[in-house]
Design an enzyme around this catalytic site. Structure first.
Site, PDB file in Angstrom:
ATOM      1  CE  LYS A   1      30.033  59.806  55.500  1.00 26.73           C
ATOM      2  NZ  LYS A   1      30.412  58.605  56.590  1.00 26.73           N
ATOM      3  CG  ASN A   2      28.894  55.486  54.307  1.00 26.67           C
ATOM      4  OD1 ASN A   2      29.650  56.451  54.715  1.00 26.67           O
ATOM      5  ND2 ASN A   2      27.761  55.028  54.795  1.00 26.67           N
TER       6      ASN A   2
ATOM      7  CB  CYS B   1      32.675  56.580  66.998  1.00 25.32           C
ATOM      8  SG  CYS B   1      31.209  55.640  66.271  1.00 25.32           S
TER       9      CYS B   1
ATOM     10  NE  ARG C   1      30.582  52.579  63.419  1.00 27.59           N
ATOM     11  CZ  ARG C   1      30.379  53.453  62.589  1.00 27.59           C
ATOM     12  NH1 ARG C   1      30.459  54.638  62.900  1.00 27.59           N
ATOM     13  NH2 ARG C   1      30.328  53.168  61.442  1.00 27.59           N
TER      14      ARG C   1
ATOM     15  CG  ASP D   1      24.287  55.760  57.884  1.00 28.53           C
ATOM     16  OD1 ASP D   1      24.552  55.565  59.170  1.00 28.53           O
ATOM     17  OD2 ASP D   1      25.162  55.437  57.008  1.00 28.53           O
TER      18      ASP D   1
ATOM     19  NE  ARG E   1      32.662  62.053  60.019  1.00 36.06           N
ATOM     20  CZ  ARG E   1      31.845  61.096  60.696  1.00 36.06           C
ATOM     21  NH1 ARG E   1      31.457  61.060  61.674  1.00 36.06           N
ATOM     22  NH2 ARG E   1      32.018  59.948  59.977  1.00 36.06           N
TER      23      ARG E   1
HETATM   24  C1  UD1 Z   1      29.035  51.391  57.588  1.00 34.07           C
HETATM   25  C2  UD1 Z   1      28.668  52.832  57.214  1.00 34.07           C
HETATM   26  C3  UD1 Z   1      27.682  53.445  58.280  1.00 34.07           C
HETATM   27  C4  UD1 Z   1      26.350  52.823  58.400  1.00 34.07           C
HETATM   28  C5  UD1 Z   1      26.915  51.223  58.599  1.00 34.07           C
HETATM   29  C6  UD1 Z   1      25.533  50.310  58.676  1.00 34.07           C
HETATM   30  C7  UD1 Z   1      30.676  53.398  56.077  1.00 34.07           C
HETATM   31  C8  UD1 Z   1      31.899  54.343  56.002  1.00 34.07           C
HETATM   32  N1  UD1 Z   1      29.940  53.585  57.183  1.00 34.07           N
HETATM   33  O1  UD1 Z   1      29.445  51.579  58.803  1.00 34.07           O
HETATM   34  O2  UD1 Z   1      27.500  55.019  57.813  1.00 34.07           O
HETATM   35  O3  UD1 Z   1      25.729  53.453  59.448  1.00 34.07           O
HETATM   36  O4  UD1 Z   1      27.492  50.658  57.608  1.00 34.07           O
HETATM   37  O5  UD1 Z   1      24.772  50.547  57.670  1.00 34.07           O
HETATM   38  O6  UD1 Z   1      30.332  52.781  55.213  1.00 34.07           O
HETATM   39  N2  UD1 Z   1      30.223  45.096  64.022  1.00 34.07           N
HETATM   40  C9  UD1 Z   1      30.845  44.191  64.939  1.00 34.07           C
HETATM   41  N3  UD1 Z   1      32.188  44.043  64.543  1.00 34.07           N
HETATM   42  C10 UD1 Z   1      32.706  44.042  63.266  1.00 34.07           C
HETATM   43  C11 UD1 Z   1      32.098  45.192  62.437  1.00 34.07           C
HETATM   44  C12 UD1 Z   1      30.942  45.619  62.793  1.00 34.07           C
HETATM   45  O7  UD1 Z   1      30.458  43.753  65.928  1.00 34.07           O
HETATM   46  O8  UD1 Z   1      34.104  43.727  63.040  1.00 34.07           O
HETATM   47  C13 UD1 Z   1      29.097  45.795  64.339  1.00 34.07           C
HETATM   48  C14 UD1 Z   1      29.070  47.132  64.540  1.00 34.07           C
HETATM   49  O9  UD1 Z   1      29.534  47.502  65.771  1.00 34.07           O
HETATM   50  C15 UD1 Z   1      27.368  47.332  64.125  1.00 34.07           C
HETATM   51  C16 UD1 Z   1      27.178  46.419  63.361  1.00 34.07           C
HETATM   52  O10 UD1 Z   1      28.161  45.238  63.014  1.00 34.07           O
HETATM   53  O11 UD1 Z   1      26.707  47.240  65.390  1.00 34.07           O
HETATM   54  C17 UD1 Z   1      27.112  46.936  61.651  1.00 34.07           C
HETATM   55  O12 UD1 Z   1      28.246  47.611  61.253  1.00 34.07           O
HETATM   56  P1  UD1 Z   1      28.923  47.634  60.018  1.00 34.07           P
HETATM   57  O13 UD1 Z   1      27.734  47.296  59.206  1.00 34.07           O
HETATM   58  O14 UD1 Z   1      30.184  47.022  59.943  1.00 34.07           O
HETATM   59  O15 UD1 Z   1      28.958  49.466  59.909  1.00 34.07           O
HETATM   60  P2  UD1 Z   1      30.451  50.250  59.479  1.00 34.07           P
HETATM   61  O16 UD1 Z   1      30.944  49.544  58.011  1.00 34.07           O
HETATM   62  O17 UD1 Z   1      31.102  50.437  60.524  1.00 34.07           O
END
Ligand code: UD1
Length: 426
Positions: A22-23, A118, A123, A310, A402
């Site tokens: 999915k990701n 969420c 996030r 995850d 999902r």
């Molecule tokens: C992706 C995955 C999700 C997985 C996560 C971590 C997808 C669709 N989802 O989510 O399943 O759990 O990686 O492996 O691929 N953060 C910030 N600012 C930002 C972006 C992130 O503070 O601009 C923080 C987030 O709140 C979190 C951490 O960074 O605490 C890691 O998040 P991130 O790696 O970005 O996760 P996603 O890409 O949202």
């Protein structure tokens, strides 16, 4: 609303085919916006999330041909009719936000709703936005939307991420493919899905190197062309079924598994006393557990190659049956223990203290009605229910839909007693 009725206690045996990730699929679909030529994605999982994104792409004017139930998704972004991604669509699925970078890179402007929080935490998307600003975009955040413009195109930049973010790494990489000059991403995430995205982008004519390491370099090109790409297999789905077999007992072989991407997962399972025989060449992982006690194993979630957040909920379900106490530390998301009280309803002994869950194994779990709270939490309840004595009803399973393709069918095929019923049938 549907729920799952699961009668636990049966060992599982047979074969489970693993679907596309999915990701990975979600970012590959967004990549199709970068070119006017057709992009064909094979092994695309049929999930609520991928269908949501295909609807958003359709709203933007992408021709989407993806017959129901099929795993090949054809996308053609020859001519778009809009560069606006509305709140109603982005709110349903966070990864929709990833259309911003490709739209900005190809058209020089885009208006995309902020995804909002969420269930597992706030996030934010600040790292995504800082990356686009570094590439020369003007951003205005108002009325819940990001309005982005780069009238003379994006420019290559040196971007050092202050923390590791999968989404920000992928988003910056997507945008940088069409920027003018070289972009270097430092402290980039190293998840296997990022390397999958880079492979597809390079097949489209991009010049991305270093994906899978913490420094990714992208030489911008003038335009990209179409391609056909196989979405990599889902390591989270594979890890989930491995943990289900470990919890319920039995002997199951996962096929089409991304073995090389699963070291930390297989390591944790082996430490728990589960027999794991992985074959990288064949893409198979055989999981066996026949009655023996599980060892308690402490885990700390971390960016890849660490233990994935995850799979934290699923591993907690498994540890609730271990012979002793384990400590599970969540280091990525702030609010990702909502499954703990639901697992406790099934008889698990779990105490949550800030970012830690202390899990003291019990001899047996017992079926009870429980409620899914988010995608991965919901499947941890399924794992616990498969191991529990008696019947468990898992409600709010739209969360499961999902991210898990044909879950009941895959589990039923290995001997589990899982039925989907609608509340009305009750
Ligand atoms: C992706 C995955 C999700 C997985 C996560 C971590 C997808 C669709 N989802 O989510 O399943 O759990 O990686 O492996 O691929 N953060 C910030 N600012 C930002 C972006 C992130 O503070 O601009 C923080 C987030 O709140 C979190 C951490 O960074 O605490 C890691 O998040 P991130 O790696 O970005 O996760 P996603 O890409 O949202």
């Amino acid at each position: 609303m549907d729920k799952l009725k699961i009668t636990g206690g049966q060992p599982l045996s047979g074969t489970i085919p693993i679907s596309g990730a999915k990701n990975s699929a979600l970012k590959l679909m967004a990549a199709a916006l970068l070119t006017p030529e057709p992009v064909t994605l094979k092994n695309t999982p049929n999930l609520a999330d991928t269908r949501f994104l295909s609807q958003l792409l359709d709203t933007l004017g992408v021709e989407v041909y993806w017959p129901k139930g099929e795993s090949t998704c054809h996308l053609n972004a020859a001519e778009l009719k809009s560069t606006i991604a509305p709140y109603e669509q982005v709110r349903k699925m966070r990864a929709s936000f990833n259309v911003l970078g490709p739209l900005l890179a190809r058209y020089g402007h885009a208006t995309v709703s902020l995804p909002g929080g969420c269930a597992i935490g706030a996030r934010p998307v600040d790292l995504h936005l800082k990356a686009f600003e570094a590439m020369g975009a003007d951003l205005l955040v108002e009325e819940g939307y990001v309005k982005a413009a780069a009238i003379h195109g994006l420019k290559g930049a040196q971007i050092v991420f202050p923390m590791v973010s999968v989404g920000a790494t992928e988003h910056a990489m997507l945008a940088a493919t069409l920027a003018d000059g070289e972009t270097v991403l430092e402290n980039a995430a190293r998840e296997p899905e990022i390397a999958d995205l880079a492979d597809c982008l390079n097949a489209m004519g991009a010049k991305v190197s270093g994906a899978g390491t913490s420094t990714i370099t992208i030489q911008g090109v003038k335009q990209l062309h179409g391609t056909t790409h196989d979405v990599m297999a889902d390591r989270i789905e594979a890890g989930t079924y491995a943990m289900a077999v470990a919890a319920a007992g039995g002997d199951v072989t996962l096929t089409n598994a991304p073995v090389a991407a699963m070291s930390s997962i297989n390591h944790a399972l082996r430490n728990a006393g589960v027999q794991v025989d992985a074959d990288v060449e064949k893409g198979t992982i055989r999981i066996q557990r026949n009655g023996g006690k599980l060892n308690p194993v402490n885990i700390d979630t971390a960016p890849h190659p660490g233990f994935p957040t995850d799979l934290q909920a699923q591993f907690m379900a498994l540890m609730s049956l271990a012979n002793g106490t384990s400590v599970i530390r969540e280091n990525i998301f702030e609010n990702r223990f909502m499954h703990a009280p639901e697992l406790s309803r099934l008889g698990a002994n779990i105490t949550v203290r800030a970012h830690e869950a202390i899990v003291t194994g019990v001899d047996a779990l017992r079926g009870a009605p429980v409620m899914a709270t988010d995608l991965r939490a919901s499947v941890s309840l399924v794992i616990a229910a498969l191991a529990a004595q008696g019947e468990t009803d898992v409600s709010r399973i739209y969360h499961l839909d999902r991210g898990f393709e044909r879950l009941e069918e895959k589990l039923t095929n290995v001997g589990a007693n899982v039925r989907r019923v609608s509340e009305e049938e009750e």
